[in-house]
Design a protein around this motif. Sequence first.
Motif, PDB file in Angstrom:
ATOM      1  N   GLU A  13      98.410 -25.649 -53.089  1.00 20.91           N
ATOM      2  CA  GLU A  13      97.320 -26.369 -53.794  1.00 20.91           C
ATOM      3  C   GLU A  13      95.968 -26.365 -52.993  1.00 20.91           C
ATOM      4  OE1 GLU A  13     100.177 -29.024 -56.659  1.00 20.91           O
ATOM      5  OE2 GLU A  13      99.177 -30.137 -54.928  1.00 20.91           O
ATOM      6  N   ALA A  14      95.917 -26.257 -51.869  1.00 23.46           N
ATOM      7  CA  ALA A  14      95.082 -26.092 -51.009  1.00 23.46           C
ATOM      8  C   ALA A  14      93.997 -24.695 -51.229  1.00 23.46           C
ATOM      9  CB  ALA A  14      95.214 -26.650 -49.443  1.00 23.46           C
ATOM     10  N   SER A  15      94.670 -23.957 -51.947  1.00 23.27           N
ATOM     11  CA  SER A  15      94.188 -22.487 -51.828  1.00 23.27           C
ATOM     12  C   SER A  15      92.647 -22.752 -52.836  1.00 23.27           C
ATOM     13  CB  SER A  15      94.968 -21.653 -52.769  1.00 23.27           C
ATOM     14  OG  SER A  15      94.415 -20.287 -52.890  1.00 23.27           O
ATOM     15  N   SER A  16      91.794 -21.888 -52.237  1.00 23.63           N
ATOM     16  CA  SER A  16      90.465 -21.984 -52.923  1.00 23.63           C
ATOM     17  C   SER A  16      89.540 -20.918 -52.735  1.00 23.63           C
ATOM     18  CB  SER A  16      89.801 -23.245 -52.411  1.00 23.63           C
ATOM     19  OG  SER A  16      89.116 -22.811 -51.102  1.00 23.63           O
ATOM     20  N   ASP A  17      88.429 -20.663 -53.225  1.00 23.72           N
ATOM     21  CA  ASP A  17      87.751 -19.543 -53.275  1.00 23.72           C
ATOM     22  C   ASP A  17      87.230 -19.326 -51.612  1.00 23.72           C
ATOM     23  OD1 ASP A  17      87.846 -18.731 -55.555  1.00 23.72           O
ATOM     24  OD2 ASP A  17      85.992 -19.645 -56.359  1.00 23.72           O
TER      25      ASP A  17
ATOM     26  N   PRO B 202      91.534 -21.806 -46.983  1.00 22.46           N
ATOM     27  CA  PRO B 202      92.358 -21.030 -47.137  1.00 22.46           C
ATOM     28  C   PRO B 202      92.639 -20.565 -48.387  1.00 22.46           C
ATOM     29  CG  PRO B 202      93.257 -23.098 -46.947  1.00 22.46           C
ATOM     30  CD  PRO B 202      91.775 -23.308 -46.844  1.00 22.46           C
ATOM     31  N   THR B 203      92.982 -19.080 -48.811  1.00 25.42           N
ATOM     32  CA  THR B 203      93.378 -18.555 -50.276  1.00 25.42           C
ATOM     33  C   THR B 203      94.464 -18.084 -49.942  1.00 25.42           C
ATOM     34  OG1 THR B 203      90.655 -17.951 -50.030  1.00 25.42           O
ATOM     35  CG2 THR B 203      92.244 -16.933 -51.639  1.00 25.42           C
ATOM     36  N   SER B 204      95.175 -18.163 -51.126  1.00 28.33           N
ATOM     37  CA  SER B 204      96.688 -17.674 -51.482  1.00 28.33           C
ATOM     38  C   SER B 204      96.273 -16.489 -52.338  1.00 28.33           C
ATOM     39  CB  SER B 204      97.594 -18.810 -52.016  1.00 28.33           C
ATOM     40  OG  SER B 204      98.003 -19.798 -51.117  1.00 28.33           O
TER      41      SER B 204
ATOM     42  N   ASN C 258      85.073 -10.510 -51.285  1.00 26.86           N
ATOM     43  CA  ASN C 258      84.549 -11.870 -51.662  1.00 26.86           C
ATOM     44  C   ASN C 258      84.365 -12.951 -50.496  1.00 26.86           C
ATOM     45  OD1 ASN C 258      85.623 -11.943 -54.620  1.00 26.86           O
ATOM     46  ND2 ASN C 258      87.432 -11.084 -53.972  1.00 26.86           N
ATOM     47  N   LEU C 259      85.010 -12.223 -49.519  1.00 24.78           N
ATOM     48  CA  LEU C 259      84.677 -12.996 -48.161  1.00 24.78           C
ATOM     49  C   LEU C 259      83.864 -12.200 -47.139  1.00 24.78           C
ATOM     50  CD1 LEU C 259      88.374 -14.428 -48.195  1.00 24.78           C
ATOM     51  CD2 LEU C 259      86.257 -15.964 -48.533  1.00 24.78           C
ATOM     52  N   LYS C 260      82.715 -11.852 -47.486  1.00 26.74           N
ATOM     53  CA  LYS C 260      81.917 -11.167 -46.810  1.00 26.74           C
ATOM     54  C   LYS C 260      81.362 -11.015 -45.363  1.00 26.74           C
ATOM     55  CE  LYS C 260      79.946  -8.699 -50.824  1.00 26.74           C
ATOM     56  NZ  LYS C 260      79.990  -9.322 -52.055  1.00 26.74           N
ATOM     57  N   HIS C 261      81.789 -12.443 -45.155  1.00 29.11           N
ATOM     58  CA  HIS C 261      81.453 -12.787 -43.485  1.00 29.11           C
ATOM     59  C   HIS C 261      82.476 -12.201 -42.732  1.00 29.11           C
ATOM     60  CE1 HIS C 261      83.962 -15.951 -45.051  1.00 29.11           C
ATOM     61  NE2 HIS C 261      84.191 -16.326 -43.641  1.00 29.11           N
ATOM     62  N   LEU C 262      83.920 -11.754 -43.406  1.00 25.40           N
ATOM     63  CA  LEU C 262      84.956 -11.352 -42.612  1.00 25.40           C
ATOM     64  C   LEU C 262      84.749  -9.860 -42.269  1.00 25.40           C
ATOM     65  CD1 LEU C 262      87.604 -13.189 -44.429  1.00 25.40           C
ATOM     66  CD2 LEU C 262      86.782 -13.809 -42.554  1.00 25.40           C
ATOM     67  N   ASN C 263      85.089  -9.677 -40.885  1.00 25.14           N
ATOM     68  CA  ASN C 263      85.384  -8.135 -40.522  1.00 25.14           C
ATOM     69  C   ASN C 263      86.590  -7.783 -39.767  1.00 25.14           C
ATOM     70  OD1 ASN C 263      84.644  -9.252 -37.985  1.00 25.14           O
ATOM     71  ND2 ASN C 263      82.609  -8.971 -38.513  1.00 25.14           N
TER      72      ASN C 263
ATOM     73  N   VAL D 278      96.910  -8.228 -58.003  1.00 23.52           N
ATOM     74  CA  VAL D 278      96.738  -9.027 -56.958  1.00 23.52           C
ATOM     75  C   VAL D 278      95.624 -10.114 -57.007  1.00 23.52           C
ATOM     76  CG1 VAL D 278      96.276  -9.531 -54.360  1.00 23.52           C
ATOM     77  CG2 VAL D 278      97.866  -7.568 -55.278  1.00 23.52           C
ATOM     78  N   VAL D 279      95.840 -11.209 -57.419  1.00 21.55           N
ATOM     79  CA  VAL D 279      94.921 -12.517 -57.680  1.00 21.55           C
ATOM     80  C   VAL D 279      95.129 -13.706 -56.961  1.00 21.55           C
ATOM     81  CG1 VAL D 279      94.551 -11.603 -59.876  1.00 21.55           C
ATOM     82  CG2 VAL D 279      96.426 -13.293 -59.541  1.00 21.55           C
ATOM     83  N   PRO D 280      94.036 -14.571 -56.810  1.00 20.15           N
ATOM     84  CA  PRO D 280      94.359 -15.817 -55.926  1.00 20.15           C
ATOM     85  C   PRO D 280      94.953 -16.795 -56.866  1.00 20.15           C
ATOM     86  CG  PRO D 280      91.872 -15.186 -56.306  1.00 20.15           C
ATOM     87  CD  PRO D 280      92.559 -14.574 -57.312  1.00 20.15           C
ATOM     88  N   LEU D 281      95.958 -17.511 -56.097  1.00 22.40           N
ATOM     89  CA  LEU D 281      96.878 -18.484 -56.608  1.00 22.40           C
ATOM     90  C   LEU D 281      96.142 -19.610 -57.545  1.00 22.40           C
ATOM     91  CD1 LEU D 281      99.657 -19.590 -57.359  1.00 22.40           C
ATOM     92  CD2 LEU D 281      99.653 -20.528 -55.156  1.00 22.40           C
ATOM     93  N   HIS D 282      94.876 -19.862 -56.873  1.00 22.65           N
ATOM     94  CA  HIS D 282      94.235 -21.191 -57.400  1.00 22.65           C
ATOM     95  C   HIS D 282      93.490 -20.851 -58.793  1.00 22.65           C
ATOM     96  CE1 HIS D 282      91.411 -19.459 -54.768  1.00 22.65           C
ATOM     97  NE2 HIS D 282      90.352 -19.567 -55.663  1.00 22.65           N
TER      98      HIS D 282
END
Length: 188
Positions: free
Chosen positions: A38-42, A45-47, A103-108, A5-9
């Motif tokens: 194409e808007a996916s990024s680190d 939004p991330t796909s 990777n998105l450590k602010h998320l809970n 499972v990997v980021p599309l970008h």
Amino acid sequence: MEYLVVPLHRHPKYLRSSCDLINTEWKRSDTARLRSLEASSDELPTSLILLKENLLLGYLKLSPIPSIPGGCFVESVVIDKKERGKGYGRILMLEAEEYCRLNLKHLNVIYLSTKGQEGFYRKLGYTECTPISIYGSCGANTLKTHFTSAGRSESNINSGLTVPAPPPMPVINLDSGTVSKTYMRKVI
Ligand code: ACO
């Protein structure tokens, strides 16, 4: 390795097949779909895509929720029709949660809305919650209560009153009177 499972970008060669996969489920113009992919990024939004032996099996998108900085909204979860019922949806969702933790450590908290797949998400530990808005304002066809965080409505926040959290409620389409979506959340 059996799957990835990997980021599309980071794997843009799967843009076209991601577009086709999502459009088999939710038809939209290729141009609009590709622009969104194409808007996916680190940053959100991330796909994220699920690959097995270099074949695309699944897709989902993690979007920001401006009113809930510690939350993200998972949407457009889809597994290739031929590959459903084999555990890939579970893998994709669990890997997405792990991606957020690493990777998105602010998320809970992860939020989502669904119409018909509640059982799938329940099995993964998601529970029903009050509707949230990911846009910062309420759509014209939805009930005119704008929940900005689980448990507190906009009017309560503005008045400064501490009011007990309302129970989970469905969003009702005022035109048809039908229940449209179930909102769910999971602490990660
Ligand atoms: N209701 C109840 N249980 C379900 C459902 C369901 N609709 N779908 C799957 N399950 C169960 C499975 O039986 C399995 O249970 P088990 O672990 O006890 O054996 C478990 O959930 C995991 O199932 P998977 O095989 O991993 O699910 P699958 O790979 O088929 O993926 C998905 C599920 C993503 C919903 C797939 O069916 C799909 O792509 N559907 C079409 C698109 C869609 O509706 N996506 C969800 C939109 S909502 C959103 O994006 C937030």
